[in-house]
Design an enzyme around this catalytic site. Structure first.
Site, short mmCIF file in Angstrom:
data_model
loop_
_atom_site.label_atom_id
_atom_site.label_comp_id
_atom_site.label_asym_id
_atom_site.label_seq_id
_atom_site.Cartn_x
_atom_site.Cartn_y
_atom_site.Cartn_z
NE ARG A 171 42.13 42.44 34.93
CZ ARG A 171 43.43 42.17 35.00
NH1 ARG A 171 44.20 42.32 33.95
NH2 ARG A 171 43.97 41.73 36.14
CB ILE A 174 43.56 44.50 39.44
CG1 ILE A 174 42.24 44.12 38.75
CG2 ILE A 174 44.72 44.37 38.47
CD1 ILE A 174 41.88 45.06 37.58
CB SER A 175 41.72 39.27 41.17
OG SER A 175 41.54 39.59 42.52
CD GLN A 176 45.45 34.29 36.99
OE1 GLN A 176 45.57 33.91 38.15
NE2 GLN A 176 45.67 33.51 35.96
N PRO A 177 42.38 37.86 35.76
CG PRO A 177 42.42 38.98 33.70
CD PRO A 177 43.29 38.58 34.86
#
Ligand code: SAH
Length: 222
Positions: free
Chosen positions: A43, A69-72
């Site tokens: 990531r 960037i979206s949260q994992p």
């Protein structure tokens, strides 16, 4: 599965990724394919170097141009829901952003089609995918709200920005039995992650959980 095997990339962060995966499991992610792919995907390569030390925190991070960037956890959850709810051979993604969600999908499904309205972000994502040798992805620069009818219908559609209302145009591009995962709600208000399933010409909507996404924008491209 199409996992990334590149020597020298991301190896140093294997341990921190394992910690992230452990956390995802604690948060309820169960799909082993999703957990495996998240354990091996670097990531930090999808984030500016200045922030890369935070890449394996379970949090959204800025990627420029006012986007994130979206949260994992959200990436894992949306992917797991699509995989667990039916076939996922051809998947359309709206909002490429950093390309991290795209890369996760690209390692699991046959073919990903991804649309982004900010060309600078799309170019960066495209380059990263070439580095990672993910070749089963097609990119479109444009308004994702219109979908990509020429490439459809899709088994699944994932929308990674909040739509103000159910996106009818996209729903029409699902196969019978196809599913769409989409956050619905106002940009600065409450948003709900929804799973919409096509059954013939009908659509069943399941409300899943409260989420926070940047808005799905229409109109002019950047
Ligand atoms: N999955 C991405 C999420 C990025 S944020 C990641 O984890 O990196 C959402 C993205 O959707 C932004 O890049 C934004 O530019 C894009 N977006 C917003 N509205 C859009 C639209 N109508 N068409 C295509 N992309 C859109």
């Amino acid at each position: 599965m199409n996992s990334i095997k590149i020597h020298g990339i991301g190896m140093t962060s294997q341990r921190t990724r394992q910690r992230l995966v452990k956390r995802l499991m604690e948060e309820g992610i169960r799909n082993q394919t999703v957990l495996d792919v998240m354990a091996s995907t670097p990531r930090h390569l999808f984030i500016d170097e200045a922030l890369s030390h935070r890449a394996y925190e379970d949090t959204a991070l800025p990627i420029g141009k006012g986007q994130t960037i979206s949260q994992p956890y959200i990436v894992a959850r949306m992917t797991e829901i699509l995989l667990d709810s039916g076939p996922c051979n051809r998947v359309l993604e709206i909002g490429t952003g950093s390309g991290y969600q795209t890369a996760i999908l690209g390692q699991i499904v046959d073919k990903v089609f991804t649309i982004e309205r900010i060309s600078a972000l799309q170019e960066k994502a495209r380059k990263q995918m070439a580095v990672l040798r993910l070749l089963n992805i097609e990119y479109r620069y444009g308004d994702g709200g219109k979908g990509w009818a020429e490439k459809g219908p899709f088994d699944a559609i994932i929308v990674t920005a909040a739509a103000p209302v159910q996106p009818d145009v996209l729903m029409q591009q699902l196969v019978d039995g196809g599913r769409m995962i989409v956050p619905i709600g106002a940009a600065d208000g409450e948003q709900t992650l929804c799973l919409i399933q096509r059954v013939g010409d009908d659509f069943e909507t399941h409300k899943l959980e409260a989420v926070k996404f940047v808005p799905l924008l229409g109109g002019a491209l950047e």
